[in-house]
Scaffold this active site. Sequence first.
Site, PDB file in Angstrom:
ATOM      1  CG  HIS A 142      -8.874   0.433   2.275  1.00 28.79           C
ATOM      2  ND1 HIS A 142      -8.082   1.534   2.063  1.00 28.79           N
ATOM      3  CD2 HIS A 142      -7.979  -0.240   3.001  1.00 28.79           C
ATOM      4  CE1 HIS A 142      -6.785   1.108   2.368  1.00 28.79           C
ATOM      5  NE2 HIS A 142      -6.761   0.140   2.841  1.00 28.79           N
TER       6      HIS A 142
ATOM      7  CD  GLU B  52      -2.908  -0.964   2.380  1.00 28.07           C
ATOM      8  OE1 GLU B  52      -2.988  -0.004   3.091  1.00 28.07           O
ATOM      9  OE2 GLU B  52      -3.893  -1.888   2.276  1.00 28.07           O
TER      10      GLU B  52
END
Length: 335
Positions: free
Chosen positions: A200, A166
């Site tokens: 997300h 990430e």
Amino acid sequence: MAPTGIYSRLKAYYTGEKEPELPPISTTTAVALLIAYTVIYVAPFYLSSTTRPSPSLSRDAPSVIRGRIRSVTTSCIICSIFTFVLLSSVETGSPIKSIHHMGWFPIGILEAVKSVGLTAILFLGPLFEGGIAEGEWRAWIRLRGLHTVIGGWIGWRNFVAGPITEEVLFRSASVPLLLLARTSNTTIIFLTPIIFGLAHIHHFYEFRITHPDTPVIAAILRSVFQLAYTTLFGGYVTFLYMRTGSLLGVILVHTFCNWMGLPRVWGRVTAGESAITERGLAEGKRSEDGPGRVENGKLSVVWTVAYYILLVVGAVSWWKYLWPLTESELALTLF
């Protein structure tokens, strides 16, 4: 109204002023690339039955985690190579400048230590609760539970693969594009986290599949809350990355925050016992379907008062040292 480019040229011609130099790419182009990177990162999860959750296959299944780690690793390599080539191909670019803006070198070990230390100050209250009130400081020093992180796929995803991939994608490969577009620091800090948070949102779909009995409104509120805190976290680590130029630093901060989890903001401090077998480093962000903490130990209210005092002291101290501890010669831009 005349196009901005023509107006600038005419103004420079008649006034004798030097025509402003345009950035190699526009902010719009940089944002489009960030969105494309996000799609490349997330979309493959649902293209294969081995990585796509179902009512009988949780996102925490080892086979799903392994498949997703392979997928995001490939995505990060592709996006990083594209960013590196783009940064190196512009007139003022070079491979050395590119790897610096992407946080690969210099590594910034001191910057990483200071970034984690600064973040630990913010978590002063939770560290007191876990280390002192719950007596876990000895386990932390001995790295007890570390084998759970290394040996378990959920721990490996949460504390190793997740933070690395990430941060590589949303900081190392993305922030330099906005800097190349000469986007303002404020816009970068507040824009990239939104994209990071939206990355997300797919957890809502997965949660609904694995928890079909949960009311839709509860699932929506859960996703909105997750979007809020991931966006806030994204803004913080983007700030750290721009101030320190250390990819290692933001990866370690990400791992630390995943380990700590969200701090307690209400309720009484208790001598809780984790429902998992091993404690220590394996705590923090765990499986969505896994067991939580069982609060079975009563402590004096003094412990709770101390916790909330330290929570406030930590927040104030964090704000006080935010700029001094992030000052670095490796900074990617001036603030």
